[in-house]
Design a protein around this motif. Structure first.
Motif, mmCIF file in Angstrom:
data_model
loop_
_atom_site.group_PDB
_atom_site.id
_atom_site.type_symbol
_atom_site.label_atom_id
_atom_site.label_comp_id
_atom_site.label_asym_id
_atom_site.label_seq_id
_atom_site.Cartn_x
_atom_site.Cartn_y
_atom_site.Cartn_z
ATOM 1 N N THR A 46 0.750 -1.269 -0.123
ATOM 2 C CA THR A 46 0.062 0.127 -0.073
ATOM 3 C C THR A 46 0.804 1.438 0.086
ATOM 4 O OG1 THR A 46 -0.206 -0.096 2.504
ATOM 5 C CG2 THR A 46 -1.885 -1.176 1.210
ATOM 6 N N MET A 47 2.108 1.087 -0.264
ATOM 7 C CA MET A 47 3.164 2.132 -0.345
ATOM 8 C C MET A 47 2.524 3.282 -1.182
ATOM 9 S SD MET A 47 5.553 3.806 1.274
ATOM 10 C CE MET A 47 6.415 2.783 2.168
ATOM 11 N N ILE A 48 2.332 2.926 -2.594
ATOM 12 C CA ILE A 48 1.951 3.778 -3.367
ATOM 13 C C ILE A 48 0.578 4.648 -3.042
ATOM 14 C CG2 ILE A 48 0.552 2.422 -4.952
ATOM 15 C CD1 ILE A 48 2.941 4.753 -6.304
ATOM 16 N N PHE A 49 -0.456 3.948 -2.336
ATOM 17 C CA PHE A 49 -1.471 4.673 -1.746
ATOM 18 C C PHE A 49 -0.944 5.762 -0.981
ATOM 19 C CE2 PHE A 49 -4.538 4.968 1.534
ATOM 20 C CZ PHE A 49 -5.487 5.572 1.105
ATOM 21 N N TRP A 50 -0.335 5.085 0.199
ATOM 22 C CA TRP A 50 0.111 6.458 1.283
ATOM 23 C C TRP A 50 1.002 7.566 0.297
ATOM 24 C CZ3 TRP A 50 -2.652 6.065 4.948
ATOM 25 C CH2 TRP A 50 -2.929 4.762 5.498
ATOM 26 N N LEU A 51 1.788 7.353 -0.680
ATOM 27 C CA LEU A 51 2.466 8.466 -1.131
ATOM 28 C C LEU A 51 1.726 9.120 -2.136
ATOM 29 C CD1 LEU A 51 5.875 6.471 -1.985
ATOM 30 C CD2 LEU A 51 5.417 8.031 -0.348
ATOM 31 N N MET A 52 0.649 8.518 -2.565
ATOM 32 C CA MET A 52 -0.189 9.494 -3.529
ATOM 33 C C MET A 52 -1.206 10.084 -2.667
ATOM 34 S SD MET A 52 1.407 9.269 -6.377
ATOM 35 C CE MET A 52 1.151 8.721 -8.053
ATOM 36 N N ILE A 53 -2.124 9.577 -1.896
ATOM 37 C CA ILE A 53 -3.167 9.930 -1.428
ATOM 38 C C ILE A 53 -3.395 9.826 -0.058
ATOM 39 C CG2 ILE A 53 -4.584 10.386 -3.504
ATOM 40 C CD1 ILE A 53 -6.246 8.232 -2.543
ATOM 41 N N GLY A 54 -2.662 8.958 0.567
ATOM 42 C CA GLY A 54 -2.704 8.566 1.882
ATOM 43 C C GLY A 54 -2.828 9.592 3.005
ATOM 44 N N PHE A 55 -1.488 10.290 2.928
ATOM 45 C CA PHE A 55 -1.469 11.563 4.010
ATOM 46 C C PHE A 55 -2.511 12.506 3.787
ATOM 47 C CE2 PHE A 55 2.785 9.843 3.257
ATOM 48 C CZ PHE A 55 3.236 9.509 4.381
ATOM 49 N N SER A 56 -2.821 12.773 2.689
ATOM 50 C CA SER A 56 -3.944 14.083 2.559
ATOM 51 C C SER A 56 -5.448 13.431 2.896
ATOM 52 C CB SER A 56 -3.931 14.364 1.081
ATOM 53 O OG SER A 56 -4.017 13.605 -0.207
ATOM 54 N N PHE A 57 -5.445 12.239 2.610
ATOM 55 C CA PHE A 57 -6.696 11.511 2.793
ATOM 56 C C PHE A 57 -7.021 11.349 4.473
ATOM 57 C CE2 PHE A 57 -9.384 7.685 3.747
ATOM 58 C CZ PHE A 57 -10.578 8.016 3.241
ATOM 59 N N LEU A 58 -5.924 11.016 5.365
ATOM 60 C CA LEU A 58 -6.013 10.884 6.649
ATOM 61 C C LEU A 58 -6.299 12.248 7.182
ATOM 62 C CD1 LEU A 58 -3.238 8.475 7.566
ATOM 63 C CD2 LEU A 58 -5.647 7.998 7.425
ATOM 64 N N SER A 59 -5.462 13.304 6.524
ATOM 65 C CA SER A 59 -5.863 14.831 7.120
ATOM 66 C C SER A 59 -7.263 15.273 6.804
ATOM 67 C CB SER A 59 -4.924 15.440 6.381
ATOM 68 O OG SER A 59 -3.380 15.297 6.792
ATOM 69 N N TYR A 60 -7.694 14.996 5.632
ATOM 70 C CA TYR A 60 -9.045 15.339 5.473
ATOM 71 C C TYR A 60 -10.281 14.501 6.486
ATOM 72 C CZ TYR A 60 -13.549 15.692 2.974
ATOM 73 O OH TYR A 60 -14.801 15.993 2.674
ATOM 74 N N ILE A 61 -9.996 13.403 6.783
ATOM 75 C CA ILE A 61 -10.894 12.753 7.617
ATOM 76 C C ILE A 61 -10.823 13.331 9.074
ATOM 77 C CG2 ILE A 61 -11.164 10.739 8.823
ATOM 78 C CD1 ILE A 61 -10.408 9.065 6.348
ATOM 79 N N ILE A 62 -9.523 13.767 9.502
ATOM 80 C CA ILE A 62 -9.445 14.375 10.798
ATOM 81 C C ILE A 62 -9.836 15.875 10.738
ATOM 82 C CG2 ILE A 62 -7.484 15.207 12.218
ATOM 83 C CD1 ILE A 62 -5.891 12.690 11.585
ATOM 84 N N SER A 63 -9.553 16.625 9.770
ATOM 85 C CA SER A 63 -10.222 17.712 9.660
ATOM 86 C C SER A 63 -11.642 17.834 9.827
ATOM 87 C CB SER A 63 -9.726 18.820 8.469
ATOM 88 O OG SER A 63 -10.212 18.058 7.300
ATOM 89 N N THR A 64 -12.303 16.793 9.035
ATOM 90 C CA THR A 64 -14.012 16.691 9.183
ATOM 91 C C THR A 64 -14.255 16.507 10.727
ATOM 92 O OG1 THR A 64 -13.676 16.086 6.775
ATOM 93 C CG2 THR A 64 -15.793 15.341 8.283
ATOM 94 N N LEU A 65 -13.600 15.602 11.259
ATOM 95 C CA LEU A 65 -13.890 15.215 12.548
ATOM 96 C C LEU A 65 -13.719 16.521 13.504
ATOM 97 C CD1 LEU A 65 -12.085 11.676 13.337
ATOM 98 C CD2 LEU A 65 -14.602 12.386 13.163
ATOM 99 N N LEU A 66 -12.636 17.263 13.417
ATOM 100 C CA LEU A 66 -12.380 18.555 14.142
ATOM 101 C C LEU A 66 -13.588 19.655 13.677
ATOM 102 C CD1 LEU A 66 -8.596 18.736 13.771
ATOM 103 C CD2 LEU A 66 -9.949 18.285 15.967
ATOM 104 N N LYS A 67 -13.787 19.538 12.518
ATOM 105 C CA LYS A 67 -14.792 20.678 11.982
ATOM 106 C C LYS A 67 -16.094 20.283 12.746
ATOM 107 C CE LYS A 67 -16.128 20.597 7.625
ATOM 108 N NZ LYS A 67 -16.485 20.897 6.243
ATOM 109 N N SER A 68 -16.617 19.385 12.754
ATOM 110 C CA SER A 68 -17.835 18.866 13.748
ATOM 111 C C SER A 68 -17.699 19.322 15.086
ATOM 112 C CB SER A 68 -18.190 17.380 13.575
ATOM 113 O OG SER A 68 -17.440 16.367 14.303
ATOM 114 N N VAL A 69 -16.272 18.919 15.668
ATOM 115 C CA VAL A 69 -16.287 19.401 17.173
ATOM 116 C C VAL A 69 -16.436 21.025 17.260
ATOM 117 C CG1 VAL A 69 -14.733 19.682 18.918
ATOM 118 C CG2 VAL A 69 -14.816 17.453 17.667
#
Length: 131
Positions: free
Chosen positions: A96-119
């Motif tokens: 899954t390294m190619i996933f993490w390099l291409m969109i993984g980090f930004s995808f995790l940041s997006y999910i976390i920012s969505t959680l924080l936005k609701s808070v």
């Protein structure tokens, strides 16, 4: 500095203890690490979003980490998944390294920012400027 201290504590536990006592220390160190990561998950966004003193931000981050425990649990898991995935399965991590390099980090940041936005939306109520 905190991460270095946690790693040093882990190394000291590994070097000087064994048996049940070591297990208890590992569990305590794991809980302490979870608490620190949970507070940091809220502390940085609070510093960016609001103007307070560091002490007030730290107090608010501790309160949020406790009161929003399910979201804190998800955020901590998402923050550490890249560090534990190689230990769980190096094969899965390498595939899954190619996933993490291409969109993984930004995808995790997006999910976390969505959680924080609701808070933050819940904290600010009707006058929220969050879109």
């Amino acid at each position: 500095i905190i991460i270095i201290r946690l790693i040093c504590n882990w190394l000291l536990i590994t070097a000087f203890t064994a048996g049940t006592f070591a297990t208890v220390l590992y569990v305590l160190l794991g809980v302490l690490t979870f608490l620190i990561l949970g507070v940091l998950s809220y502390l940085i966004p609070l510093i960016v979003r609001y103007q307070n003193t560091i002490r007030e931000h730290l107090y608010n981050a501790i309160i949020l980490a406790i009161t929003k425990f399910p979201k804190t649990l998800v955020m901590v898991f998402l923050n550490i998944i890249l560090f534990i995935l190689p230990f769980i399965s190096l094969n899965a991590f390498s595939q899954t390294m190619i996933f993490w390099l291409m969109i993984g980090f930004s995808f995790l940041s997006y999910i976390i920012s969505t959680l924080l936005k609701s808070v933050f939306k819940e904290l600010e109520g009707e006058n929220s400027t969050i879109e």
